[in-house]
Motif scaffolding. Structure first.
Motif, mmCIF file in Angstrom:
data_model
loop_
_atom_site.group_PDB
_atom_site.id
_atom_site.type_symbol
_atom_site.label_atom_id
_atom_site.label_comp_id
_atom_site.label_asym_id
_atom_site.label_seq_id
_atom_site.Cartn_x
_atom_site.Cartn_y
_atom_site.Cartn_z
ATOM 1 N N ALA A 184 0.830 -1.211 0.000
ATOM 2 C CA ALA A 184 0.000 0.000 0.000
ATOM 3 C C ALA A 184 0.863 1.258 0.000
ATOM 4 O O ALA A 184 0.541 2.252 -0.671
ATOM 5 N N ALA A 185 1.976 1.220 0.724
ATOM 6 C CA ALA A 185 2.865 2.379 0.810
ATOM 7 C C ALA A 185 3.498 2.698 -0.545
ATOM 8 O O ALA A 185 3.844 3.854 -0.824
ATOM 9 N N GLN A 186 3.660 1.696 -1.386
ATOM 10 C CA GLN A 186 4.281 1.886 -2.700
ATOM 11 C C GLN A 186 3.257 2.136 -3.809
ATOM 12 O O GLN A 186 3.637 2.342 -4.965
ATOM 13 N N SER A 187 1.982 2.110 -3.446
ATOM 14 C CA SER A 187 0.915 2.248 -4.446
ATOM 15 C C SER A 187 0.407 3.680 -4.506
ATOM 16 O O SER A 187 0.279 4.351 -3.479
ATOM 17 N N ASP A 188 0.084 4.135 -5.692
ATOM 18 C CA ASP A 188 -0.455 5.482 -5.861
ATOM 19 C C ASP A 188 -1.907 5.550 -5.392
ATOM 20 O O ASP A 188 -2.333 6.545 -4.815
ATOM 21 N N ILE A 189 -2.658 4.484 -5.668
ATOM 22 C CA ILE A 189 -4.080 4.429 -5.339
ATOM 23 C C ILE A 189 -4.345 3.137 -4.570
ATOM 24 O O ILE A 189 -3.883 2.062 -4.981
ATOM 25 N N VAL A 190 -5.074 3.224 -3.460
ATOM 26 C CA VAL A 190 -5.456 2.021 -2.719
ATOM 27 C C VAL A 190 -6.980 1.963 -2.625
ATOM 28 O O VAL A 190 -7.652 2.986 -2.492
ATOM 29 N N LEU A 191 -7.506 0.730 -2.661
ATOM 30 C CA LEU A 191 -8.955 0.510 -2.675
ATOM 31 C C LEU A 191 -9.353 -0.451 -1.554
ATOM 32 O O LEU A 191 -9.897 -1.529 -1.808
ATOM 33 N N PRO A 192 -9.156 -0.073 -0.304
ATOM 34 C CA PRO A 192 -9.471 -0.992 0.787
ATOM 35 C C PRO A 192 -10.945 -0.949 1.173
ATOM 36 O O PRO A 192 -11.667 0.003 0.870
ATOM 37 N N GLY A 193 -11.373 -1.998 1.869
ATOM 38 C CA GLY A 193 -12.657 -1.968 2.557
ATOM 39 C C GLY A 193 -12.412 -1.515 3.982
ATOM 40 O O GLY A 193 -11.290 -1.590 4.492
ATOM 41 N N VAL A 194 -13.450 -1.040 4.654
ATOM 42 C CA VAL A 194 -13.268 -0.545 6.017
ATOM 43 C C VAL A 194 -12.811 -1.674 6.945
ATOM 44 O O VAL A 194 -12.054 -1.443 7.887
ATOM 45 N N ASP A 195 -13.228 -2.915 6.653
ATOM 46 C CA ASP A 195 -12.780 -4.043 7.475
ATOM 47 C C ASP A 195 -11.293 -4.305 7.280
ATOM 48 O O ASP A 195 -10.585 -4.660 8.238
ATOM 49 N N GLU A 196 -10.806 -4.138 6.061
ATOM 50 C CA GLU A 196 -9.374 -4.290 5.812
ATOM 51 C C GLU A 196 -8.589 -3.168 6.470
ATOM 52 O O GLU A 196 -7.481 -3.386 6.991
ATOM 53 N N GLY A 197 -9.163 -1.968 6.473
ATOM 54 C CA GLY A 197 -8.528 -0.857 7.171
ATOM 55 C C GLY A 197 -8.395 -1.135 8.662
ATOM 56 O O GLY A 197 -7.361 -0.852 9.272
ATOM 57 N N PHE A 198 -9.447 -1.714 9.234
ATOM 58 C CA PHE A 198 -9.396 -2.072 10.653
ATOM 59 C C PHE A 198 -8.321 -3.123 10.906
ATOM 60 O O PHE A 198 -7.584 -3.055 11.892
ATOM 61 N N PHE A 199 -8.222 -4.104 10.014
ATOM 62 C CA PHE A 199 -7.196 -5.146 10.156
ATOM 63 C C PHE A 199 -5.797 -4.533 10.131
ATOM 64 O O PHE A 199 -4.920 -4.931 10.906
ATOM 65 N N LEU A 200 -5.585 -3.570 9.256
ATOM 66 C CA LEU A 200 -4.253 -3.000 9.085
ATOM 67 C C LEU A 200 -3.894 -1.964 10.144
ATOM 68 O O LEU A 200 -2.742 -1.883 10.571
ATOM 69 N N PHE A 201 -4.872 -1.160 10.576
ATOM 70 C CA PHE A 201 -4.566 -0.043 11.463
ATOM 71 C C PHE A 201 -5.246 -0.101 12.823
ATOM 72 O O PHE A 201 -4.933 0.696 13.709
ATOM 73 N N GLY A 202 -6.221 -0.991 12.989
ATOM 74 C CA GLY A 202 -6.883 -1.121 14.288
ATOM 75 C C GLY A 202 -7.929 -0.074 14.571
ATOM 76 O O GLY A 202 -8.373 0.058 15.713
#
Length: 317
Positions: A184-202
Motif C-alpha cells: 500500500a505504501a508503494q501504491s499510488d491508489i489504494v482501494l481498501p474496505g473498512v474491514d481491511e482498514g481495521f485489520f491493518l490499522f486497528g
C-alpha cells in the motif's frame, strides 16, 4: 494497454443439487479470480486490459485462458506450467450473507510465478498496474514478482493501484499486515474496505482510515463502506459517495472486483473523483445481482440503464 493486472484465476465449482457442499451431488463449473475479474470488467466497459498469470498445462488451464480471451482480455502474458496444476476452489452460497469458500490452490501453477515471468515492456506500456493482496500471499516467489512489477511500474511512470483483498486463509495475520502495508505504501491508489482498514490499522472510523492510508504513502484512497457506498480521500479533499441500493443480493462475491473495475474505468475516462467512485459503486452493486464472480459485471449500456432506472424510482417515490 489501459490496465495490466497480475494474479491467479482458478476453476470454480459451486454446488447445485444442494446449497450445502457436503450434501451436493452436482456442481456447476465456472472460472474466478480477483485480477481476471477486474480485467473482464474493464474489457466489458470498453477498455484494453491484460492479465499476467500462470496456469497448468491441463484442460482446466486451457479452458480458462480460452474463456478469458473470449471476454476480450489480452492473455498473451499467461504461461503454462508443465509441473503444477491449475488451482481450484469451491464456493458454497448458503445465504447472501453467508458465503463459504474452500481453496485447493497450494502448489498451483500460479503460485510458481516469479519475476522472470514478467515482460518489462508489457507493464511499462500500461496506464495502470492493478494488484491485489492475494498474489503475494500465494508464495515467496509471487511476493517477489509483485515487488518486481511495482518497481517496473515506478521506473516507467505507470500508476499502481492496489486492492488489499485480504484473504486470511492464505497466510498469517502478522505476515499479511506487514506485506499489505508495504505494498500500500508503494501504491499510488489504494482501494481498501473498512474491514481491511481495521485489520491493518486497528481503527474503523472512515476519516481516520483515509488519513492513515494517505500518511502511509498513497495519493488517493477509495474506502469501501458497504451498502453506504465509498469515500475517497486525497490530501486536498474527501467525500462519501453514496452506494446503490440492492434489494436482493444473489451473490456478493466479486462485488469488490467490480468496484475496482468501475473505479479504474472512471479514471481512464477522465471523470471527476465523485463520478469515478459512483461508477465503481454502480458496477459493484450490479455484480451482486447475478450468481458468479464476474457474470454480473456490466457493459456501458447496462450501467446506463441501471442508473437511469434508479433515478426514475427516486422520482416516483
Amino acid at each position: 494497454m489501459d490496465v495490466v493486472t497480475i494474479g491467479e484465476s482458478m476453476v470454480l465449482f459451486t454446488p447445485e443439487s444442494s446449497p450445502l457442499m457436503k450434501y451436493a451431488h452436482t456442481f456447476s463449473k465456472k472460472f474466478g479470480g480477483a485480477e481476471s475479474n477486474v480485467a473482464i470488467g474493464l474489457a466489458r466497459l470498453g477498455h484494453q486490459s491484460g492479465w499476467i498469470s500462470k496456469v497448468g498445462n491441463d484442460e482446466f488451464g486451457k479452458g480458462m485462458v480460452s474463456f478469458i480471451r473470449g471476454e476480450g482480455v489480452d492473455v498473451s502474458q499467461v504461461t503454462y506450467s508443465t509441473t503444477a496444476s491449475t488451482g481450484l476452489y469451491f464456493k458454497e452460497v448458503r445465504r447472501s450473507n453467508d458465503v463459504r469458500v474452500e481453496y485447493y490452490r497450494k502448489g498451483s501453477a500460479a503460485s510458481t510465478l516469479q519475476p522472470s515471468d514478467l515482460d518489462t515492456s508489457y507493464i511499462k506500456n500500461a496506464s495502470y498496474l492493478h494488484l491485489t493482496g492475494i498474489t503475494p500471499a500465494l508464495s515467496e516467489s509471487c511476493y517477489e514478482t509483485i515487488k518486481s512489477a511495482i518497481s517496473i511500474a515506478k521506473q516507467n511512470g505507470v500508476t499502481v493501484v492496489f486492492d488489499p483483498n485480504l484473504r486470511k486463509k492464505l497466510w498469517s495475520e502478522k505476515k499479511a499486515r506487514e506485506v499489505l502495508l508495504e505494498i500500500a505504501a508503494q501504491s499510488d491508489i489504494v482501494l481498501p474496505g473498512v474491514d481491511e482498514g481495521f485489520f491493518l490499522f486497528g481503527v474503523d472510523n472512515p476519516e481516520s482510515l483515509g488519513q492513515l492510508f494517505l500518511d502511509n504513502g498513497s495519493s488517493l484512497v477509495v474506502l469501501k463502506v458497504g451498502a453506504k457506498g465509498a469515500y475517497y480521500f486525497t490530501k486536498e479533499e474527501s467525500m462519501l459517495v453514496p452506494g446503490f441500493p440492492v434489494k436482493d443480493v444473489v451473490d456478493p462475491v466479486g462485488a469488490g472486483d467490480g468496484f475496482a473495475a468501475g473505479v479504474l474505468s472512471g479514471l481512464l475516462d477522465g471523470l471527476t473523483l465523485e463520478q469515478t467512485v459512483l461508477r465503481g459503486n454502480a458496477v459493484g452493486a450490479m455484480a451482486t445481482m447475478v450468481s458468479g464472480d464476474f457474470e454480473g459485471l456490466p457493459d456501458r449500456l447496462e450501467i446506463e440503464r441501471f442508473t437511469k432506472q434508479l433515478d426514475m424510482e427516486d422520482v416516483h417515490r
